[in-house]
Design a protein around this motif. Structure first.
Motif, PDB file in Angstrom:
ATOM      1  N   ILE A 131       0.853  -1.196   0.000  1.00 32.67           N
ATOM      2  CA  ILE A 131       0.000   0.000   0.000  1.00 32.67           C
ATOM      3  C   ILE A 131       0.882   1.237   0.000  1.00 32.67           C
ATOM      4  N   ASP A 132       0.885   1.968  -1.114  1.00 33.60           N
ATOM      5  CA  ASP A 132       1.743   3.148  -1.244  1.00 33.60           C
ATOM      6  C   ASP A 132       0.959   4.447  -1.371  1.00 33.60           C
ATOM      7  N   ASP A 133      -0.374   4.353  -1.254  1.00 27.41           N
ATOM      8  CA  ASP A 133      -1.191   5.561  -1.427  1.00 27.41           C
ATOM      9  C   ASP A 133      -2.519   5.371  -0.705  1.00 27.41           C
ATOM     10  N   PHE A 134      -2.941   6.370   0.067  1.00 30.03           N
ATOM     11  CA  PHE A 134      -4.243   6.354   0.748  1.00 30.03           C
ATOM     12  C   PHE A 134      -5.309   7.096  -0.044  1.00 30.03           C
ATOM     13  N   HIS A 135      -4.949   7.624  -1.211  1.00 33.51           N
ATOM     14  CA  HIS A 135      -5.902   8.282  -2.110  1.00 33.51           C
ATOM     15  C   HIS A 135      -6.696   9.390  -1.406  1.00 33.51           C
ATOM     16  N   GLY A 136      -6.045  10.112  -0.501  1.00 35.31           N
ATOM     17  CA  GLY A 136      -6.699  11.232   0.171  1.00 35.31           C
ATOM     18  C   GLY A 136      -7.467  10.876   1.428  1.00 35.31           C
ATOM     19  N   PHE A 137      -7.506   9.601   1.805  1.00 36.67           N
ATOM     20  CA  PHE A 137      -8.211   9.209   3.031  1.00 36.67           C
ATOM     21  C   PHE A 137      -7.485   9.797   4.237  1.00 36.67           C
ATOM     22  N   LEU A 138      -8.232  10.513   5.085  1.00 33.74           N
ATOM     23  CA  LEU A 138      -7.687  11.232   6.247  1.00 33.74           C
ATOM     24  C   LEU A 138      -6.626  12.258   5.821  1.00 33.74           C
ATOM     25  N   GLY A 139      -6.754  12.749   4.586  1.00 30.37           N
ATOM     26  CA  GLY A 139      -5.820  13.745   4.084  1.00 30.37           C
ATOM     27  C   GLY A 139      -4.461  13.188   3.691  1.00 30.37           C
ATOM     28  N   ILE A 140      -4.336  11.858   3.588  1.00 33.53           N
ATOM     29  CA  ILE A 140      -3.051  11.220   3.283  1.00 33.53           C
ATOM     30  C   ILE A 140      -3.079  10.716   1.846  1.00 33.53           C
ATOM     31  N   ASN A 141      -1.992  10.974   1.140  1.00 32.60           N
ATOM     32  CA  ASN A 141      -1.853  10.454  -0.222  1.00 32.60           C
ATOM     33  C   ASN A 141      -0.691   9.464  -0.269  1.00 32.60           C
ATOM     34  N   ALA A 142       0.480   9.898  -0.690  1.00 32.87           N
ATOM     35  CA  ALA A 142       1.630   8.998  -0.778  1.00 32.87           C
ATOM     36  C   ALA A 142       2.025   8.500   0.607  1.00 32.87           C
ATOM     37  N   VAL A 143       2.383   7.209   0.684  1.00 28.51           N
ATOM     38  CA  VAL A 143       2.747   6.560   1.951  1.00 28.51           C
ATOM     39  C   VAL A 143       4.177   6.049   1.847  1.00 28.51           C
ATOM     40  N   ALA A 144       4.989   6.331   2.862  1.00 31.94           N
ATOM     41  CA  ALA A 144       6.375   5.853   2.879  1.00 31.94           C
ATOM     42  C   ALA A 144       6.407   4.334   3.024  1.00 31.94           C
ATOM     43  N   TRP A 145       7.478   3.703   2.522  1.00 31.87           N
ATOM     44  CA  TRP A 145       7.569   2.248   2.541  1.00 31.87           C
ATOM     45  C   TRP A 145       7.572   1.694   3.959  1.00 31.87           C
ATOM     46  N   TRP A 146       8.182   2.437   4.906  1.00 28.56           N
ATOM     47  CA  TRP A 146       8.285   1.928   6.268  1.00 28.56           C
ATOM     48  C   TRP A 146       6.936   1.964   6.997  1.00 28.56           C
ATOM     49  N   VAL A 147       5.966   2.639   6.416  1.00 27.43           N
ATOM     50  CA  VAL A 147       4.585   2.576   6.911  1.00 27.43           C
ATOM     51  C   VAL A 147       3.771   1.582   6.080  1.00 27.43           C
ATOM     52  N   GLY A 148       3.928   1.672   4.759  1.00 17.73           N
ATOM     53  CA  GLY A 148       3.123   0.858   3.857  1.00 17.73           C
ATOM     54  C   GLY A 148       3.414  -0.622   3.922  1.00 17.73           C
ATOM     55  N   VAL A 149       4.687  -1.011   4.094  1.00 16.99           N
ATOM     56  CA  VAL A 149       5.045  -2.435   4.105  1.00 16.99           C
ATOM     57  C   VAL A 149       4.466  -3.162   5.309  1.00 16.99           C
ATOM     58  N   PRO A 150       4.713  -2.688   6.563  1.00  9.19           N
ATOM     59  CA  PRO A 150       4.081  -3.391   7.702  1.00  9.19           C
ATOM     60  C   PRO A 150       2.560  -3.326   7.675  1.00  9.19           C
ATOM     61  N   LEU A 151       1.997  -2.220   7.170  1.00 15.53           N
ATOM     62  CA  LEU A 151       0.545  -2.118   7.054  1.00 15.53           C
ATOM     63  C   LEU A 151       0.005  -3.157   6.078  1.00 15.53           C
ATOM     64  N   THR A 152       0.719  -3.390   4.989  1.00 20.32           N
ATOM     65  CA  THR A 152       0.297  -4.385   4.001  1.00 20.32           C
ATOM     66  C   THR A 152       0.362  -5.792   4.579  1.00 20.32           C
ATOM     67  N   VAL A 153       1.434  -6.108   5.297  1.00 22.15           N
ATOM     68  CA  VAL A 153       1.552  -7.423   5.941  1.00 22.15           C
ATOM     69  C   VAL A 153       0.393  -7.635   6.912  1.00 22.15           C
ATOM     70  N   LEU A 154       0.109  -6.610   7.721  1.00 24.21           N
ATOM     71  CA  LEU A 154      -1.000  -6.698   8.664  1.00 24.21           C
ATOM     72  C   LEU A 154      -2.321  -6.902   7.940  1.00 24.21           C
ATOM     73  N   LEU A 155      -2.526  -6.183   6.852  1.00 23.54           N
ATOM     74  CA  LEU A 155      -3.770  -6.291   6.096  1.00 23.54           C
ATOM     75  C   LEU A 155      -3.934  -7.682   5.493  1.00 23.54           C
ATOM     76  N   LEU A 156      -2.877  -8.229   4.909  1.00 23.65           N
ATOM     77  CA  LEU A 156      -2.965  -9.551   4.297  1.00 23.65           C
ATOM     78  C   LEU A 156      -3.287 -10.622   5.331  1.00 23.65           C
ATOM     79  N   VAL A 157      -2.619 -10.566   6.474  1.00 20.10           N
ATOM     80  CA  VAL A 157      -2.896 -11.536   7.543  1.00 20.10           C
ATOM     81  C   VAL A 157      -4.330 -11.373   8.039  1.00 20.10           C
ATOM     82  N   TYR A 158      -4.757 -10.141   8.160  1.00 20.00           N
ATOM     83  CA  TYR A 158      -6.117  -9.852   8.621  1.00 20.00           C
ATOM     84  C   TYR A 158      -7.169 -10.396   7.656  1.00 20.00           C
ATOM     85  N   VAL A 159      -6.976 -10.154   6.358  1.00 20.65           N
ATOM     86  CA  VAL A 159      -7.947 -10.611   5.366  1.00 20.65           C
ATOM     87  C   VAL A 159      -7.972 -12.138   5.304  1.00 20.65           C
ATOM     88  N   MET A 160      -6.807 -12.780   5.356  1.00 18.67           N
ATOM     89  CA  MET A 160      -6.771 -14.245   5.328  1.00 18.67           C
ATOM     90  C   MET A 160      -7.554 -14.843   6.485  1.00 18.67           C
TER      91      MET A 160
END
Length: 385
Positions: A131-160
């Motif tokens: 996840i590298d972009d929040f598309h304006g959600f909560l005023g956030i657009n581009a996301v740094a890798w050190w935020v996006g990578v752990p967030l993506t891992v968490l999301l994948l585990v959560y969805v599974m």
């Protein structure tokens, strides 16, 4: 030509699953890889838990055959479409498929499954799929890798885990996944992401074939087949990958923030449900990872609905959330307001369902939960991992 490809990949996946499922059921019966009905289970007939064994092979073969044949016939359409990222993501799905298969046959503790879920998620993000972009959600657009990578891992585990846990009545997990994959497939077609669209459509073909057997197939023989963890874990990984892949696209022609909104909307029912269940278990000081009967489908059954009615209501809820979110996005309602509205509506629906549960039904559910906890403790010593 592309339309023909989508039809062919759907047909191959549907045909393979239709062929494999009855034979998997026969093998399950011969090798005694079955679940028998008892007082804690919803099903009332002998059941196989290996239906999901047919999922990932059917999907992968359908996509590979379609891409290969099309490459021979008309090279320019598929040139460069099968990327290293797609191959790495496919490897991660295969890992979860094998983990689920082992769990269905031999048994695996949830801690071990979490380790494999995290490892496979790290494989996915290593390909650049995060996840590298929040598309304006909560005023956030581009996301740094050190935020996006752990967030993506968490999301994948959560969805599974959300997809795995929602698999409680006939057709529910596969039905919700069909709805999600139809939306993902349509979005990837609009974005001209051919390979990802083929994967989504092949998954729809596989799930439709399984849905027919799972809901209707063998009732006249007093037999049932469930997808098991081999199906639900691989399916959860594929849904998570599709969601992240869609979020990475910024040019979906459906309005601002539409990529993020659609990726979130199709997963509302399983993801909201598992979050609510975990909060409930934490509140009553119960192990959050032990199964119980507090999911939304259990509540609908406790109200007095049968499994088929419960299935239709939950699928209608999923379609409602997708429809209302798309309508609000079309009307340029801020995505934060849309998400808040979803939370409020889902909470109110659950409160209303809970109030409809008769007192005796609540006691029966609680009794079955206590029995299930005792059975789970007794079975721990028989699990190899």
């Amino acid at each position: 030509m592309e339309s023909l490809m989508y039809f062919v990949v759907f047909l191959i996946a549907f045909a393979m699953t239709t062929y494999m499922v009855p034979r998997i059921l026969l093998l399950s019966m011969r090798k005694r890889l079955i679940d028998r009905p008892n007082e804690r289970k919803i099903h009332t007939v002998t059941s196989s838990r290996l239906g999901g064994v047919s999922f990932y092979p059917s999907i992968l073969v359908a996509v590979c055959v379609t891409v290969s044949v099309n490459g021979i016939i008309d090279c320019h359409i598929m040139t460069g479409s099968v990327s290293v990222q797609f191959l790495i993501a496919s490897a991660a799905c295969l890992i979860m498929y094998l983990v689920g298969l082992f769990d269905d046959i031999m048994g695996m503790r949830y801690r071990k499954k979490f380790v494999f879920q995290i490892l496979s998620s790290l494989i996915v993000v290593s390909s650049g799929l995060w996840i590298d972009d929040f598309h304006g959600f909560l005023g956030i657009n581009a996301v740094a890798w050190w935020v996006g990578v752990p967030l993506t891992v968490l999301l994948l585990v959560y969805v599974m885990n959300a997809i795995n846990l929602i698999d409680g009545i006939d057709g529910l997990c596969s039905g919700l996944s069909i709805v999600a994959m139809v939306v993902f497939g349509a979005c990837f077609i609009l974005l001209s992401d051919v390979t990802q669209a083929l994967m989504a459509i092949a998954t729809v073909g596989t799930l439709l074939a399984f849905f027919r057997y799972n809901v209707h197939g063998f009732a006249h023989r007093s037999l049932k087949i469930f997808m098991g963890d081999a199906g639900s874990l691989a399916l959860g990984m594929m849904l998570g990958i599709c969601a992240i892949k869609l979020v990475q696209h910024r040019d979906l022609p459906l309005g601002e923030s539409s990529s993020l909104l659609l990726a979130y909307s199709v997963l509302i029912i399983p993801c909201f449900d598992v979050l609510r269940v975990m909060m409930h278990r934490f509140k009553i000081k119960k192990n959050m990872f032990l199964p119980d009967r507090s999911h939304i489908h259990h509540k609908l059954l406790a109200v007095g609905l049968n499994p088929r009615q419960s299935l239709l209501i939950i699928l209608a809820m999923a379609l409602f959330f997708i429809g209302i979110n798309v309508a609000m996005n079309y009307c340029e309602v801020p995505i934060e307001v849309t998400v808040l509205a979803d939370v409020v509506i889902y909470t109110l629906v659950n409160v209303l369902i809970t109030k409809k549960i008769p007192e005796g039904a609540e006691y029966k559910v609680a009794t079955m939960e206590r029995h299930y906890a005792k059975v789970s403790r007794r079975r721990k010593r028989f699990v190899l991992f």
